[in-house]
Write an enzyme that holds these catalytic residues in place. Structure first.
Site, PDB file in Angstrom:
ATOM      1  N   ARG A 248      73.511 -33.725-110.133  1.00 56.36           N
ATOM      2  CA  ARG A 248      74.353 -32.662-110.707  1.00 56.36           C
ATOM      3  C   ARG A 248      76.081 -33.640-110.873  1.00 56.36           C
ATOM      4  O   ARG A 248      76.440 -33.673-109.824  1.00 56.36           O
ATOM      5  CB  ARG A 248      74.078 -31.962-110.654  1.00 56.36           C
ATOM      6  CG  ARG A 248      72.543 -31.261-110.768  1.00 56.36           C
ATOM      7  CD  ARG A 248      72.181 -29.774-109.895  1.00 56.36           C
ATOM      8  NE  ARG A 248      72.659 -29.493-108.128  1.00 56.36           N
ATOM      9  CZ  ARG A 248      73.299 -29.163-107.794  1.00 56.36           C
ATOM     10  NH1 ARG A 248      74.314 -28.969-108.557  1.00 56.36           N
ATOM     11  NH2 ARG A 248      73.168 -29.673-106.414  1.00 56.36           N
TER      12      ARG A 248
ATOM     13  N   TYR B  12      70.573 -36.631-116.480  1.00 55.34           N
ATOM     14  CA  TYR B  12      70.327 -36.908-115.520  1.00 55.34           C
ATOM     15  C   TYR B  12      69.598 -34.826-115.033  1.00 55.34           C
ATOM     16  O   TYR B  12      70.114 -33.802-114.814  1.00 55.34           O
ATOM     17  CB  TYR B  12      70.894 -36.825-114.502  1.00 55.34           C
ATOM     18  CG  TYR B  12      70.252 -37.598-113.580  1.00 55.34           C
ATOM     19  CD1 TYR B  12      69.540 -38.734-113.440  1.00 55.34           C
ATOM     20  CD2 TYR B  12      69.757 -36.676-111.781  1.00 55.34           C
ATOM     21  CE1 TYR B  12      69.215 -39.498-112.065  1.00 55.34           C
ATOM     22  CE2 TYR B  12      69.354 -37.549-111.022  1.00 55.34           C
ATOM     23  CZ  TYR B  12      68.671 -38.691-111.601  1.00 55.34           C
ATOM     24  OH  TYR B  12      67.982 -39.185-110.337  1.00 55.34           O
TER      25      TYR B  12
ATOM     26  N   LYS C 199      68.277 -25.842-112.593  1.00 56.52           N
ATOM     27  CA  LYS C 199      69.633 -24.610-112.577  1.00 56.52           C
ATOM     28  C   LYS C 199      70.062 -23.919-113.367  1.00 56.52           C
ATOM     29  O   LYS C 199      70.378 -22.689-112.645  1.00 56.52           O
ATOM     30  CB  LYS C 199      70.314 -25.686-111.705  1.00 56.52           C
ATOM     31  CG  LYS C 199      69.255 -27.053-110.991  1.00 56.52           C
ATOM     32  CD  LYS C 199      68.946 -26.298-109.989  1.00 56.52           C
ATOM     33  CE  LYS C 199      68.336 -27.051-108.457  1.00 56.52           C
ATOM     34  NZ  LYS C 199      68.050 -27.036-107.651  1.00 56.52           N
TER      35      LYS C 199
ATOM     36  N   HIS D 161      67.406 -19.660-105.081  1.00 60.81           N
ATOM     37  CA  HIS D 161      67.780 -20.947-104.722  1.00 60.81           C
ATOM     38  C   HIS D 161      66.376 -21.004-103.445  1.00 60.81           C
ATOM     39  O   HIS D 161      67.312 -21.182-102.848  1.00 60.81           O
ATOM     40  CB  HIS D 161      69.225 -21.942-104.794  1.00 60.81           C
ATOM     41  CG  HIS D 161      68.789 -22.859-104.654  1.00 60.81           C
ATOM     42  ND1 HIS D 161      69.618 -24.181-103.763  1.00 60.81           N
ATOM     43  CD2 HIS D 161      67.770 -24.086-105.432  1.00 60.81           C
ATOM     44  CE1 HIS D 161      69.745 -24.923-103.784  1.00 60.81           C
ATOM     45  NE2 HIS D 161      68.580 -24.823-104.547  1.00 60.81           N
TER      46      HIS D 161
ATOM     47  N   SER E  49      70.908 -28.177 -99.988  1.00 63.62           N
ATOM     48  CA  SER E  49      70.396 -29.264-101.143  1.00 63.62           C
ATOM     49  C   SER E  49      70.537 -30.234 -99.855  1.00 63.62           C
ATOM     50  O   SER E  49      71.306 -29.794 -98.539  1.00 63.62           O
ATOM     51  CB  SER E  49      71.397 -30.145-101.885  1.00 63.62           C
ATOM     52  OG  SER E  49      71.546 -29.343-102.824  1.00 63.62           O
TER      53      SER E  49
ATOM     54  N   CYS F 247      68.766 -30.547 -96.613  1.00 63.25           N
ATOM     55  CA  CYS F 247      68.219 -29.846 -95.463  1.00 63.25           C
ATOM     56  C   CYS F 247      66.455 -29.607 -95.604  1.00 63.25           C
ATOM     57  O   CYS F 247      66.241 -29.588 -94.502  1.00 63.25           O
ATOM     58  CB  CYS F 247      69.122 -28.137 -95.719  1.00 63.25           C
ATOM     59  SG  CYS F 247      70.107 -28.159 -95.574  1.00 63.25           S
TER      60      CYS F 247
ATOM     61  N   ASP G  92      61.363 -24.636-104.880  1.00 60.26           N
ATOM     62  CA  ASP G  92      63.109 -24.701-105.451  1.00 60.26           C
ATOM     63  C   ASP G  92      64.127 -23.391-105.579  1.00 60.26           C
ATOM     64  O   ASP G  92      64.720 -23.051-104.983  1.00 60.26           O
ATOM     65  CB  ASP G  92      63.585 -25.509-106.232  1.00 60.26           C
ATOM     66  CG  ASP G  92      64.723 -26.168-106.423  1.00 60.26           C
ATOM     67  OD1 ASP G  92      65.890 -26.086-105.575  1.00 60.26           O
ATOM     68  OD2 ASP G  92      65.776 -26.392-108.047  1.00 60.26           O
TER      69      ASP G  92
ATOM     70  N   ARG H 181      64.478 -39.620-107.518  1.00 62.48           N
ATOM     71  CA  ARG H 181      63.660 -38.648-107.739  1.00 62.48           C
ATOM     72  C   ARG H 181      61.903 -38.478-108.454  1.00 62.48           C
ATOM     73  O   ARG H 181      62.277 -39.689-108.775  1.00 62.48           O
ATOM     74  CB  ARG H 181      64.449 -37.654-108.945  1.00 62.48           C
ATOM     75  CG  ARG H 181      65.838 -36.831-108.156  1.00 62.48           C
ATOM     76  CD  ARG H 181      65.474 -35.506-107.671  1.00 62.48           C
ATOM     77  NE  ARG H 181      67.098 -35.881-107.403  1.00 62.48           N
ATOM     78  CZ  ARG H 181      67.379 -33.744-106.904  1.00 62.48           C
ATOM     79  NH1 ARG H 181      66.160 -32.783-106.456  1.00 62.48           N
ATOM     80  NH2 ARG H 181      68.495 -34.065-106.131  1.00 62.48           N
TER      81      ARG H 181
HETATM   82  O1  TSX Z   1      63.281 -31.602 -94.067  1.00 64.52           O
HETATM   83  C1  TSX Z   1      63.610 -31.669 -92.774  1.00 64.52           C
HETATM   84  N1  TSX Z   1      63.224 -30.727 -91.626  1.00 64.52           N
HETATM   85  C2  TSX Z   1      62.678 -29.761 -92.058  1.00 64.52           C
HETATM   86  C3  TSX Z   1      61.077 -29.967 -92.216  1.00 64.52           C
HETATM   87  C4  TSX Z   1      60.377 -28.828 -92.488  1.00 64.52           C
HETATM   88  N2  TSX Z   1      64.516 -32.457 -91.918  1.00 64.52           N
HETATM   89  C5  TSX Z   1      65.259 -33.542 -93.181  1.00 64.52           C
HETATM   90  C6  TSX Z   1      66.144 -33.849 -93.343  1.00 64.52           C
HETATM   91  C7  TSX Z   1      66.182 -34.416 -94.889  1.00 64.52           C
HETATM   92  C8  TSX Z   1      66.111 -33.533 -96.051  1.00 64.52           C
HETATM   93  C9  TSX Z   1      64.699 -33.269 -90.716  1.00 64.52           C
HETATM   94  N3  TSX Z   1      65.844 -33.665 -90.165  1.00 64.52           N
HETATM   95  C10 TSX Z   1      64.780 -31.492 -89.963  1.00 64.52           C
HETATM   96  C11 TSX Z   1      63.381 -31.001 -90.600  1.00 64.52           C
HETATM   97  O2  TSX Z   1      62.933 -29.285 -89.934  1.00 64.52           O
HETATM   98  N4  TSX Z   1      64.751 -31.931 -88.632  1.00 64.52           N
HETATM   99  C12 TSX Z   1      65.792 -32.850 -88.723  1.00 64.52           C
HETATM  100  C13 TSX Z   1      66.426 -33.471 -87.362  1.00 64.52           C
HETATM  101  C14 TSX Z   1      65.312 -34.556 -87.036  1.00 64.52           C
HETATM  102  C15 TSX Z   1      65.147 -36.321 -87.420  1.00 64.52           C
HETATM  103  C16 TSX Z   1      64.617 -37.050 -87.426  1.00 64.52           C
HETATM  104  C17 TSX Z   1      63.927 -36.679 -85.710  1.00 64.52           C
HETATM  105  C18 TSX Z   1      64.198 -35.480 -85.107  1.00 64.52           C
HETATM  106  C19 TSX Z   1      64.396 -34.478 -85.964  1.00 64.52           C
HETATM  107  N5  TSX Z   1      63.227 -37.497 -84.869  1.00 64.52           N
HETATM  108  C20 TSX Z   1      62.307 -37.684 -84.239  1.00 64.52           C
HETATM  109  O3  TSX Z   1      62.314 -36.404 -83.079  1.00 64.52           O
HETATM  110  C21 TSX Z   1      61.045 -38.982 -83.567  1.00 64.52           C
HETATM  111 MN    MN Z   2      67.543 -26.877-105.243  1.00 63.07          MN
END
Ligand code: TSX
Ligand code: MN
Length: 607
Positions: A71, A211, A220, A240, A262, A264, A287, A379
C-alpha cells in the site's frame, strides 16, 4: 447483453468505458467455470505460476513488479469538499481537482485490455450491515482475488435489482496495450499511483497499482475508508479489527474485537491456539469488523470479508498452525519465494531455507544473500472457510455481540501487558493512545514509532478527531451499560536487557482469560472475584496472581515488570499525547481533552 437492468450501473459502466477505452467489457458471474478460465489466462500471461498439485493443490504464485509491493499511504487521498473534514492525518485533494487529474490518467488506460465488471458484496448476505460495490478493473489478478475476499458475482446483481445502491470502485493498472502486444506479467504505472476516495459520493478511483489494498477495492478502500464515513453518518462503526470467539472451560462464550496496527500479529491472534487447558479461540474475522448497536444495547460485529489477505513471512507451525493449515491448498500467494519442487517458502516458515530457492523477483537465491527470498510484505489470499479455527457463526447476518475491545500496539516500554479502561470514555482515550513500529505493510521507514489511533491512521475516511467523537457518541446513543469493556494490550514489552518479557502467541490466552473474567463482572469496580485487578493511574491491571500462570515459564519478577506502570514513562507519554492532540485543534472532542487532563492529574497526585 449485460446481466442487469440497473440503469445507474449500466450508465456508469458506459461512462467509464468511454473514458478508459477497453477492448471489451466482461461482466463477472462469480462461477467456478469463470474462475478456472481466468486462472488459465493468468498462467498463460505468466502472472500465475501453478504450484505443485502434490504439495500445494489448486494454488498459484504471482510475482508483482518489484516497484509495486505494498500500500502507498503517500499516494492515498481523501477527496471531500472541505479540507477540515479529511483532517490532519489524511492527504486531502479537492474532489474536482482529483477528478480532473485522474480523468487524464484514466483516459485510454485500458486500451487493448478487458474491463472486468465485478459486482461484490461486503458483509454477510442479508445482514443490516451488508454493502454492495461494483469494481471495474483491467486486472484479472484483481478479479480472482476479489472472488476470494468478497461475495462476488451474479447474485449481487440480482440483489441490487434496478435501483440498489452500490459503491463505485474504479481501478486500472494504468498500462494500456497500444497497438502491438506489450503484455507483461504484472502491468502497473508506479510513477503515477493514486488511491483516491470520494466519501461524499461513495466512490473510489484507484490508478497505477495492482497490489493488495491499492487494487482489491472492497477491503481497505471500501470496507474501511468509505464505510467509516457511512458508519459516522448512519450511527455504526467500521473498524480495523479482528473478531474472535473465546470459549472458557465452563463452556461460556464471549466475543472480542481487537485493533492492532499492521504486523503486530493480528492474524495470529485471530487464529490463536490457547496454551491454557480447556480454553478455545475461534475466528470470526482477521482484519476488519463492522459493528452496530443491537436493540439490547450491545455492539454486534460482522466480518465484511470472506477471505484472508495475510502477510506470509513469520507464519509457521508454531506461530500460527491454523494459518499454515488454511493455506495448504486453493491459495494465491503473491511475492513469496518458490522452491525447486514447486512449493512456496518465506522467511520464518522453516528455520532453514530449502536449497535452490527462487526469490520473489524470480531470481536464484542462496542464504548467503543479504536480501530476503520472500518479500517482507508477501501475501496469501485464501477463503476464510478453509480455516480450521473458523467459527460456525462467522457469516451470521446478525453478527456476534462484542464483550471486549482490545487495543494492541508494539511497544518495547511504557504499556503493560494488559490494562483495562475505567470507562467507555477512558477506553476511547486508550484507543487514541495506540502507537506502533512501522512495517513493510506500509511504505516509508521501518522500525520508527508512529501513532496509530485505533489502528485506523491509514484507514479513517474522515477527520480522525470526528471519528473519536463518533466512538464517544456510542455511549450517549446506547447507554454504556451493555457496551464492551475496553483494554490495552502489549505483547512486545522488553526488559532492561532488550529481550521480550512475554512469550506471546498461544500464551496470550492467559491475557484473554483475564479479560474474559473482567467482562463477567457487573461493574467496572475491582478488585473482587475472578480476574482481580489493581487500580493504577492509567487503568486496571491484573492483581498479583490474577493472571493465570500455571505452567508458564515466566519468572515472578518478569511478570511484575510486564505489569508495572512506570509513572515517569507515562508522564512523558501524556506530554507526547498532548502534542498529538494539538494537531486536531478545536475538532478534538472535549471528552478526550478531559480524559487527558484527568490522566495528567492522576499522574501528578502520585509522588
Ligand atoms: O503475532 C505475534 N503475537 C501474537 C500472537 C497471537 N507475534 C509476531 C509479531 C509479528 C507479526 C509476536 N511476537 C508475539 C505475539 O504475541 N510476541 C512476539 C515477540 C516474541 C517473539 C519471539 C519469541 C517470544 C516473543 N520467542 C520465544 O519466546 C522463543
Ligand atoms: Mn489490516
Amino acid at each position: 447483453m449485460p446481466p442487469t437492468e440497473h440503469k445507474g450501473l449500466l450508465r456508469w459502466v458506459d461512462e467509464v468505458a468511454g473514458l478508459v477505452q477497453p477492448a471489451r467489457a466482461y461482466w463477472c458471474d462469480g462461477s467456478a467455470t469463470e474462475r478456472d478460465r481466468l486462472y488459465e489466462e493468468l498462467v498463460s500471461a505468466g502472472t500465475f505460476i501453478p504450484l505443485s498439485p502434490a504439495t500445494r493443490p489448486d494454488s498459484y504464485l504471482a510475482r508483482s513488479d518489484p516497484r509495486d509491493v505494498a500500500r502507498l499511504e503517500g499516494r492515498t487521498f481523501i477527496c471531500c469538499q472541505r479540507e477540515a473534514d479529511a483532517g490532519p492525518t489524511n492527504n486531502w485533494v479537492p474532489p474536482d481537482q482529483m477528478r480532473t487529474q485522474l480523468s487524464a490518467l484514466f483516459a485510454g488506460s485500458m486500451r487493448g485490455r478487458t474491463m472486468y465488471v465485478i459486482p461484490f458484496a461486503m458483509g454477510p448476505a442479508g445482514s443490516p450491515l451488508e454493502i454492495w460495490g461494483v469494481e471495474l478493473t483491467d486486472s484479472p489478478y484483481v478479479v480472482v482475488n476479489m472472488r476470494i475476499m468478497t461475495r462476488m458475482g451474479t447474485a449481487v446483481l440480482d440483489a441490487l435489482g434496478q435501483e440498489g445502491e452500490f459503491v463505485r470502485c474504479l481501478h486500472s493498472v494504468g498500462a494500456p496495450l497500444a497497438g502491438k502486444d506489450r503484455s507483461v506479467p504484472w502491468p502497473c504505472d508506479p510513477g503515477n499511483v493514486h488511491i483516491a476516495h470520494f466519501p461524499e459520493t461513495r466512490e473510489i478511483w484507484s490508478y497505477g497499482s495492482g497490489y493488495g489494498g491499492n487494487a482489491l477495492l472492497g477491503k481497505k478502500c471500501l470496507a474501511l475508508r468509505i464505510a467509516s464515513t457511512m458508519a459516522r453518518d448512519e450511527g455504526w462503526l467500521a473498524e480495523h479489527m479482528t473478531v474472535i470467539k473465546v470459549t472458557a472451560p465452563s463452556g461460556e462464550v464471549k466475543y472480542m474485537a481487537g485493533a492492532f496496527p499492521s504486523a503486530c500479529g493480528k492474524t495470529n491472534l485471530a487464529m490463536l491456539v490457547p496454551t491454557l487447558p480447556g480454553w478455545k479461540v475461534e475466528t470470526i474475522g482477521d482484519d476488519i469488523c463492522w459493528m452496530r448497536l443491537g436493540s439490547d444495547g450491545r455492539l454486534y460485529a460482522v466480518n465484511p470479508e470472506t477471505g484472508f489477505f495475510g502477510v506470509a513471512p513469520g507464519t509457521n507451525e508454531t506461530t500460527n498452525p491454523n494459518a499454515v493449515a488454511t493455506v495448504s491448498h486453493s491459495t494465491i500467494f503473491t511475492n513469496t519465494a518458490l522452491t525447486p519442487d514447486g512449493d512456496v517458502w518465506w522467511e520464518g516458515l522453516t528455520p532453514e531455507p530449502p536449497e535452490g530457492l527462487i526469490d520473489w523477483k524470480g531470481d536464484g537465491w542462496s542464504p548467503e544473500r543479504s536480501d530476503k527470498a520472500a518479500h517482507p510484505n508477501s501475501r496469501f489470499t485464501v477463503p476464510a472457510a478453509q480455516c480450521p479455527s473458523i467459527a460456525a457463526e462467522w457469516m451470521d447476518p446478525e453478527g456476534v455481540p462484542i464483550s471486549a475491545v482490545l487495543f494492541g500496539g508494539r511497544r518495547s516500554s511504557t504499556v503493560p501487558l494488559v490494562l483495562e479502561a475505567f470507562s467507555w470514555e477512558h477506553g476511547v482515550f486508550l484507543g487514541t493512545c495506540l502507537a506502533s513500529e512501522t512495517t513493510a505493510a506500509a511504505d516509508g521507514a521501518v522500525g520508527v514509532l508512529r501513532r496509530d489511533p485505533f489502528a485506523m491512521l491509514p484507514f479513517c475516511g474522515y477527520n480522525m478527531a470526528d471519528y473519536w467523537a463518533h466512538w464517544l457518541s456510542m455511549a450517549t446513543t446506547a447507554g454504556r451499560e451493555h457496551l464492551p469493556k475496553m483494554f490495552l494490550v502489549n505483547w512486545f514489552r522488553q526488559g532492561a536487557g532488550g529481550g521480550y518479557l512475554w512469550p506471546g502467541f498461544g500464551e496470550n490466552s492467559r491475557v484473554l482469560a483475564w479479560v474474559f473474567a473482567r467482562c463477567g463482572q457487573a461493574g467496572h469496580e475491582g478488585p473482587g472475584g475472578d480476574g482481580q485487578a489493581r487500580q493504577t493511574p492509567i487503568g486496571w491491571v491484573p492483581a498479583p496472581g490474577a493472571l493465570p500462570t500455571d505452567g508458564l515459564a515466566v519468572a515472578a519478577p518478569q511478570l511484575e515488570e510486564l505489569l508495572r506502570v512506570d509513572l515517569g514513562e507515562w508522564r512523558a507519554e501524556a506530554a507526547l499525547l498532548r502534542d498529538y492532540y494539538n494537531l486536531f485543534g478545536d475538532r478534538l472532542p472535549a471528552g478526550l481533552a478531559g480524559e487527558l487532563a484527568a490522566l495528567e492529574q492522576r499522574l501528578a497526585e502520585v509522588p
